[in-house]
Enzyme design. Structure first.
Site, short mmCIF file in Angstrom:
data_model
loop_
_atom_site.label_atom_id
_atom_site.label_comp_id
_atom_site.label_asym_id
_atom_site.label_seq_id
_atom_site.Cartn_x
_atom_site.Cartn_y
_atom_site.Cartn_z
N HIS A 164 22.29 55.57 55.30
CA HIS A 164 21.12 55.84 54.45
C HIS A 164 21.30 55.22 53.06
O HIS A 164 22.38 54.74 52.72
CB HIS A 164 20.84 57.35 54.36
CG HIS A 164 21.95 58.18 53.78
ND1 HIS A 164 22.25 58.20 52.44
CD2 HIS A 164 22.84 59.03 54.36
CE1 HIS A 164 23.24 59.04 52.21
NE2 HIS A 164 23.64 59.54 53.36
N HIS A 209 17.15 58.01 45.43
CA HIS A 209 15.68 57.97 45.43
C HIS A 209 15.20 58.62 44.15
O HIS A 209 15.94 59.36 43.49
CB HIS A 209 15.11 58.67 46.68
CG HIS A 209 15.62 60.06 46.92
ND1 HIS A 209 15.13 61.16 46.26
CD2 HIS A 209 16.59 60.53 47.74
CE1 HIS A 209 15.77 62.25 46.68
NE2 HIS A 209 16.68 61.89 47.56
N TYR A 257 29.64 59.67 57.67
CA TYR A 257 29.30 60.50 58.83
C TYR A 257 29.97 59.88 60.06
O TYR A 257 29.63 58.77 60.46
CB TYR A 257 27.78 60.55 59.02
CG TYR A 257 27.05 60.84 57.73
CD1 TYR A 257 26.85 62.14 57.29
CD2 TYR A 257 26.62 59.79 56.91
CE1 TYR A 257 26.22 62.40 56.08
CE2 TYR A 257 26.00 60.03 55.70
CZ TYR A 257 25.80 61.35 55.29
OH TYR A 257 25.19 61.60 54.08
N HIS A 267 11.30 62.97 47.61
CA HIS A 267 11.33 61.50 47.55
C HIS A 267 10.13 61.13 46.69
O HIS A 267 9.03 60.94 47.18
CB HIS A 267 11.26 60.88 48.95
CG HIS A 267 12.47 61.21 49.77
ND1 HIS A 267 12.54 61.03 51.12
CD2 HIS A 267 13.68 61.71 49.42
CE1 HIS A 267 13.73 61.42 51.57
NE2 HIS A 267 14.43 61.83 50.55
N GLU A 283 25.73 65.04 46.55
CA GLU A 283 24.47 64.57 45.93
C GLU A 283 24.21 65.31 44.63
O GLU A 283 24.21 66.55 44.60
CB GLU A 283 23.31 64.83 46.91
CG GLU A 283 21.95 64.50 46.34
CD GLU A 283 20.83 64.60 47.37
OE1 GLU A 283 20.94 65.42 48.29
OE2 GLU A 283 19.83 63.86 47.22
N ASP A 304 -4.51 80.11 65.10
CA ASP A 304 -5.34 80.00 63.89
C ASP A 304 -4.53 80.31 62.63
O ASP A 304 -5.10 80.63 61.59
CB ASP A 304 -6.57 80.91 63.99
CG ASP A 304 -6.17 82.37 64.14
OD1 ASP A 304 -4.96 82.64 64.26
OD2 ASP A 304 -7.07 83.22 64.12
N GLU A 340 23.70 59.96 46.07
CA GLU A 340 24.09 60.75 47.24
C GLU A 340 24.78 59.95 48.34
O GLU A 340 24.31 59.90 49.49
CB GLU A 340 22.86 61.46 47.81
CG GLU A 340 21.65 60.56 48.05
CD GLU A 340 20.51 61.34 48.71
OE1 GLU A 340 20.74 61.94 49.76
OE2 GLU A 340 19.39 61.33 48.16
N ARG A 382 28.59 64.57 52.51
CA ARG A 382 27.68 63.96 51.53
C ARG A 382 27.81 64.77 50.25
O ARG A 382 27.99 66.00 50.30
CB ARG A 382 26.22 63.97 52.02
CG ARG A 382 25.25 63.41 50.99
CD ARG A 382 23.86 63.06 51.55
NE ARG A 382 23.09 64.18 52.05
CZ ARG A 382 22.93 64.48 53.33
NH1 ARG A 382 23.48 63.73 54.25
NH2 ARG A 382 22.22 65.53 53.70
N ASP A 408 22.44 70.70 52.18
CA ASP A 408 21.53 69.88 51.37
C ASP A 408 20.30 70.73 51.11
O ASP A 408 19.52 71.01 52.03
CB ASP A 408 21.17 68.60 52.13
CG ASP A 408 20.32 67.64 51.29
OD1 ASP A 408 19.79 68.05 50.24
OD2 ASP A 408 20.16 66.47 51.72
N HIS A 423 19.36 64.78 59.14
CA HIS A 423 18.28 65.73 58.89
C HIS A 423 18.40 66.94 59.80
O HIS A 423 17.42 67.38 60.41
CB HIS A 423 16.91 65.06 59.04
CG HIS A 423 16.64 64.03 58.00
ND1 HIS A 423 15.70 63.02 58.14
CD2 HIS A 423 17.20 63.84 56.78
CE1 HIS A 423 15.72 62.27 57.05
NE2 HIS A 423 16.61 62.74 56.22
N ASP A 451 17.56 68.49 44.25
CA ASP A 451 18.02 67.95 45.54
C ASP A 451 19.54 67.78 45.46
O ASP A 451 20.03 66.77 44.98
CB ASP A 451 17.32 66.60 45.78
CG ASP A 451 17.69 65.98 47.12
OD1 ASP A 451 18.37 66.63 47.92
OD2 ASP A 451 17.27 64.82 47.35
N1 GLY Z 1 17.22 66.13 50.91
C1 GLY Z 1 16.68 64.87 51.20
C2 GLY Z 1 17.45 63.80 50.60
O1 GLY Z 1 18.56 64.01 50.17
O2 GLY Z 1 16.97 62.70 50.47
MN MN Z 2 18.21 63.20 48.18
MN MN Z 3 19.29 65.93 49.60
#
Ligand code: GLY
Ligand code: MN
Ligand code: MN
Length: 436
Positions: free
Chosen positions: A348, A352, A386, A359, A406, A37, A382, A404, A258, A241, A269
């Site tokens: 990817h 975004h 990989y 996002h 970003e 709960d 970003e 990466r 990240d 992820h 981000d």
């Molecule tokens: N942290 C999610 C992205 O970079 O899209």
């Molecule tokens: Mn991102």
């Molecule tokens: Mn990110």
């Protein structure tokens, strides 16, 4: 939180764009059980927060521009001293009108009874179908009820419209006060990444790095992470992820972090990738230099009129050229781009929208055509590379490397502003931090 006038102005602009014959419904999502709960901590759905600043669950906003009465209607949980002792304070019906700008407020339990009346004879119903089964059912029931009364002059709306066409266009262009919140989120996040670089030596666990980052977000007044913090050491950096964050950092590992602070509901981000022992290996450095050069060139492209698709295509081409130079791919770059061979190592998108959601809301295309960037939009840039630990046919020294980088970029009238420029990414600078 912003002043009530900010939310009132957003509602006024949204209603102006809806036009006098539309009605819009925006409702919180149901609270989610975590186990037994015990519930996940509630976080208001961004559309409702954007229009009201109201952070409680079980809340619905109905906007009826042009109506003679009850243009701004809220359904909320009534005050209840016993429940408030258990679950926290409620604004109640009085608070919804006095503090959140409703013309009238009703108990949340009356939504089903009142909905048909509120949408009667409106041309367009703006409602996000498919998010919440219960609300979808209430809406379709109200429409079915109105079909039966059509001959008596009470007809249902003629169309159900996705909110992205109107509301999300507003969210896409950030106002000065939104940018103030985003700058703060970015500043806290940059500091958290620097702290992570200083902490994450070989032997440190990924979760210790995560803990320091999330602590920094909260200790500086943020709501916490805007999405689950990723700390991937070694080959974990090649899992896009990766949020388990359970492993110890090993000597020679690159660590990919990240993480973004949510401040005043707006999230940053940022991704940075750094050598835990304070020096890149030559192979790691070659990959890092490639990704950094591609990212910097992509950021330079950000300006009104450019599209995210054009930026992505440029990144794909330059990364593919780099993949050939690194010995990851063989063949003509044109062919490798055309047949999407690059997806083995760059799978990817490059960008975004960023804002209340990581996002963020907003259409990327207009009838299938990529939309031009405009001042006030905030985007991520970003790119990454990989190379899976078990990737066949690649130079052995490149296996298990994930990089990466970003940043969060505001589109300005003359080009761009990097909101996360304070977070170091030059190799010498991050090596120094990792040795600090
Ligand atoms: N942290 C999610 C992205 O970079 O899209
Ligand atoms: Mn991102
Ligand atoms: Mn990110």
């Amino acid at each position: 939180m912003f002043a009530p006038e900010v939310f009132a102005a957003r509602r006024a602009e949204y209603m102006r764009r809806l036009g006098p014959d539309a009605v819009a419904i925006v409702r919180s999502l149901p609270e989610r059980l975590r186990n037994g709960d015990a519930y996940h901590r509630f976080r208001q759905i961004s559309d409702l927060y954007y229009l009201t600043g109201f952070a409680e669950p079980d809340a619905t906003l109905v906007l009826r521009p042009g109506a003679e009465t009850e243009q701004v209607v809220m359904f909320v949980r009534p005050r209840d001293p016993e429940m408030e002792t258990w679950d926290g304070r409620r604004a109640g019906l009085e608070g919804a009108t006095a503090r959140y700008g409703a013309d009238v407020a009703y108990p949340a339990s009356e939504l089903g009874d009142k909905l048909a009346g509120l949408i009667t004879n409106r041309d367009e119903l703006h409602h996000a179908l498919g998010l919440d089964d219960e609300l979808d059912h209430l809406v379709t029931s109200a429409i079915a009820r109105l079909r039966r009364t059509e001959r008596r002059g009470k007809r249902p709306p003629r169309a159900v419209i996705d909110p992205r066409f109107t509301l999300h266009e507003l969210r896409l262009r950030k106002s000065p006060e939104e940018l103030t919140a985003m700058r703060k989120a970015c500043a806290i996040t940059a500091d958290a990444h620097v702290a992570a670089m200083k902490l994450g030596r070989p032997g440190t666990f990924e979760y210790e790095v995560e803990a320091l980052i999330d602590y920094t977000f909260r200790a500086r007044g943020g709501n916490g992470p805007g999405y689950a913090t990723i700390v991937g050491a070694g080959e974990n950096a090649t899992i896009l992820h990766y949020i388990e964050n359970t492993c110890a950092i090993a000597p020679g590992d690159l660590v990919l972090v990240d993480a973004g602070c949510e401040y005043g509901y707006y999230t940053a981000d940022i991704t940075r990738t750094w050598p835990a022992s304070g020096a890149f290996t030559p192979a790691q450095r070659r990959v890092y230099d490639l990704v950094l050069a591609v990212q910097q060139a992509a950021i330079e492209m950000v300006a009104p009129g450019t599209t995210l698709d054009a930026i992505h295509q440029a990144c794909v081409r330059r990364l593919t050229e780099g993949m050939v130079e690194l010995g990851l791919l063989t063949g003509a770059v044109d062919d490798l781009v055309r047949d999407q061979s690059f997806k083995k190592f760059y799978m990817h998108g490059t960008s975004h929208w960023l804002g209340l959601d990581v996002h963020d809301a907003g259409a990327y295309t207009d009838r299938g055509t990529p939309r031009p960037l405009e001042p006030g939009m905030v985007v991520t840039i970003e790119p990454g590379l990989y190379i899976a630990a078990d990737a066949p046919d690649v130079p052995v020294e490149l296996r298990g490397i994930g990089v990466r980088i970003e940043d969060d970029i505001l589109v300005t009238a003359s080009g761009y502003e990097n909101l996360t420029a304070a977070c170091p990414k030059e190799p010498d600078a991050i090596e120094a931090l990792c040795r600090a």
